[in-house]
Design a protein around this motif. Structure first.
Motif, mmCIF file in Angstrom:
data_model
loop_
_atom_site.group_PDB
_atom_site.id
_atom_site.type_symbol
_atom_site.label_atom_id
_atom_site.label_comp_id
_atom_site.label_asym_id
_atom_site.label_seq_id
_atom_site.Cartn_x
_atom_site.Cartn_y
_atom_site.Cartn_z
ATOM 1 N N GLU A 1 -60.261 15.537 -49.590
ATOM 2 C CA GLU A 1 -60.672 16.636 -50.563
ATOM 3 C C GLU A 1 -60.942 17.911 -49.085
ATOM 4 O O GLU A 1 -60.914 18.387 -48.281
ATOM 5 C CB GLU A 1 -62.864 16.525 -50.117
ATOM 6 C CG GLU A 1 -63.124 17.559 -50.430
ATOM 7 C CD GLU A 1 -64.848 17.335 -50.482
ATOM 8 O OE1 GLU A 1 -65.466 16.129 -50.277
ATOM 9 O OE2 GLU A 1 -66.318 18.772 -50.584
ATOM 10 N N ASP A 2 -60.643 19.124 -49.851
ATOM 11 C CA ASP A 2 -60.078 20.488 -49.478
ATOM 12 C C ASP A 2 -61.392 20.967 -48.756
ATOM 13 O O ASP A 2 -62.842 20.819 -49.511
ATOM 14 C CB ASP A 2 -59.822 21.406 -50.970
ATOM 15 C CG ASP A 2 -58.666 20.915 -50.897
ATOM 16 O OD1 ASP A 2 -58.416 21.808 -52.500
ATOM 17 O OD2 ASP A 2 -57.842 20.144 -50.391
ATOM 18 N N THR B 1 -59.109 22.106 -44.532
ATOM 19 C CA THR B 1 -58.018 20.915 -44.845
ATOM 20 C C THR B 1 -57.811 21.146 -45.989
ATOM 21 O O THR B 1 -58.915 21.815 -47.041
ATOM 22 C CB THR B 1 -58.943 19.791 -44.630
ATOM 23 O OG1 THR B 1 -59.388 19.724 -42.741
ATOM 24 C CG2 THR B 1 -58.113 18.329 -44.476
ATOM 25 N N VAL B 2 -56.528 21.176 -47.374
ATOM 26 C CA VAL B 2 -56.588 21.837 -47.764
ATOM 27 C C VAL B 2 -55.064 20.431 -47.538
ATOM 28 O O VAL B 2 -53.530 20.560 -47.177
ATOM 29 C CB VAL B 2 -56.657 23.079 -47.956
ATOM 30 C CG1 VAL B 2 -54.765 23.423 -47.115
ATOM 31 C CG2 VAL B 2 -56.387 23.437 -49.285
ATOM 32 N N SER B 3 -55.244 20.231 -48.984
ATOM 33 C CA SER B 3 -53.757 19.716 -49.627
ATOM 34 C C SER B 3 -52.329 20.666 -50.300
ATOM 35 O O SER B 3 -52.501 21.315 -50.937
ATOM 36 C CB SER B 3 -54.159 18.633 -50.816
ATOM 37 O OG SER B 3 -54.137 18.107 -50.377
ATOM 38 N N GLY B 4 -51.282 21.015 -49.092
ATOM 39 C CA GLY B 4 -49.781 22.173 -50.666
ATOM 40 C C GLY B 4 -50.836 23.224 -49.814
ATOM 41 O O GLY B 4 -51.161 24.406 -51.254
ATOM 42 N N LYS C 1 -53.701 24.080 -39.222
ATOM 43 C CA LYS C 1 -55.124 23.463 -39.184
ATOM 44 C C LYS C 1 -55.999 24.496 -39.238
ATOM 45 O O LYS C 1 -56.910 24.979 -39.867
ATOM 46 C CB LYS C 1 -55.016 22.712 -37.861
ATOM 47 C CG LYS C 1 -54.192 21.402 -38.240
ATOM 48 C CD LYS C 1 -54.620 20.403 -37.069
ATOM 49 C CE LYS C 1 -54.173 19.176 -37.277
ATOM 50 N NZ LYS C 1 -54.210 18.420 -36.272
ATOM 51 N N GLY D 1 -54.798 25.833 -52.313
ATOM 52 C CA GLY D 1 -54.217 24.889 -52.191
ATOM 53 C C GLY D 1 -53.409 24.212 -53.204
ATOM 54 O O GLY D 1 -53.758 24.687 -55.174
ATOM 55 N N SER D 2 -52.571 23.474 -53.527
ATOM 56 C CA SER D 2 -52.095 23.228 -54.785
ATOM 57 C C SER D 2 -52.310 21.948 -55.506
ATOM 58 O O SER D 2 -52.738 21.815 -56.528
ATOM 59 C CB SER D 2 -50.171 22.521 -53.410
ATOM 60 O OG SER D 2 -50.711 21.318 -53.411
ATOM 61 N N GLY D 3 -53.991 21.281 -54.689
ATOM 62 C CA GLY D 3 -54.738 20.464 -55.441
ATOM 63 C C GLY D 3 -55.616 21.015 -56.466
ATOM 64 O O GLY D 3 -56.658 20.505 -56.759
ATOM 65 N N ASN D 4 -56.098 22.463 -55.893
ATOM 66 C CA ASN D 4 -56.794 22.947 -56.978
ATOM 67 C C ASN D 4 -56.941 24.138 -57.582
ATOM 68 O O ASN D 4 -57.660 25.129 -57.986
ATOM 69 C CB ASN D 4 -57.845 23.328 -55.759
ATOM 70 C CG ASN D 4 -57.834 24.645 -54.806
ATOM 71 O OD1 ASN D 4 -56.788 25.010 -54.947
ATOM 72 N ND2 ASN D 4 -58.175 24.594 -54.198
#
Lengths: 113, 111
Positions: free
Chosen positions: B1-2, B26-29, B69, B92-95
């Motif tokens: 989870e971002d 904390t984030v994906s991509g 980070k 991020g790339s996931g949101n």
């Protein structure tokens, strides 16, 4: 910001009544967002739009609906207002998918009594 | 989870006393990290965007830096008019371009 206007700026309403907040932009941006801001929670996404009649839910969408019939207007409706929806609501716009950040409106302070 | 965490929650400085605000994420991509300034009763105002680790941006007494980070907002010789809440956000790339915000740091600079 001159390119984005929220109305009303302040509103007091009673529990159980419907409320609609309006966001109007003159920038012709594709993406529009509704956030709420509460102490201890920061800004949280309610709903967003990626085009006319194209909308999707955010992380705190329960009790809210949105509509976008024109590029320039994004409406947020509280179907039956509750005290937990007392908050400051911000509209934001972006030209792209948020990669370059947002431009925010001045906010609507909503109090549900 | 971002997720985005800002510290401290509140900071009091004397005019001219330099300091830094922290934003851990904390984030994906990571696609972008953003700093905003918010004055009481107003909407957030854009300050900086950072896209990759090692990047730095400056504006007057403010300098933003980015690692893999965290990000820092350095305030050099602050003035009372720098008093505001500073917000950090990431996408991020996931949101799909939605900004995830931290809770903010409220800065008070006393003359």
């Amino acid at each position: 910001d001159a390119g984005i206007t929220q109305s009303p700026r302040h509103k007091v309403t009673e529990t159980g009544t419907p409320v609609t907040l309006r966001c109007h932009q003159t920038e012709n941006h594709r993406y529009m967002y509704w956030y709420r801001q509460d102490p201890g929670h920061g800004l949280r996404l309610i709903h967003y739009s990626y085009g006319v009649k194209d909308t999707d839910k955010g992380e705190v969408s329960d009790g809210y609906s949105v509509s976008r019939s024109k590029t320039e207007d994004f409406l947020l409706t509280l179907e039956s207002a509750t005290s937990s929806q007392t908050s400051v609501y911000f509209c934001a716009i972006s030209e792209y998918q948020g990669d370059y950040g947002y431009t925010f409106g001045s906010g609507t302070r909503l109090t549900v009594v | 989870e971002d997720q985005v965490t800002q510290s401290p929650e509140a900071l009091r400085l004397q005019e001219g006393e330099s300091s830094s605000l922290n934003c851990s994420y904390t984030v994906s991509g990571l696609r972008g990290l953003f700093w905003y300034r918010q004055d009481p009763g107003k909407g957030p105002e854009f300050l900086f965007t950072l896209y990759s680790a090692g990047e730095e941006k400056e504006k007057e007494r403010l300098k933003a830096t980015l690692t893999k980070k965290e990000s820092f907002l350095h305030i050099t010789a602050p003035k009372p008019e720098d008093s505001a809440t500073y917000l950090c956000a990431v996408t991020g790339s996931g949101n799909t371009g939605k900004l995830i915000f931290g809770q903010g740091t409220t800065l008070q600079v006393k003359p």
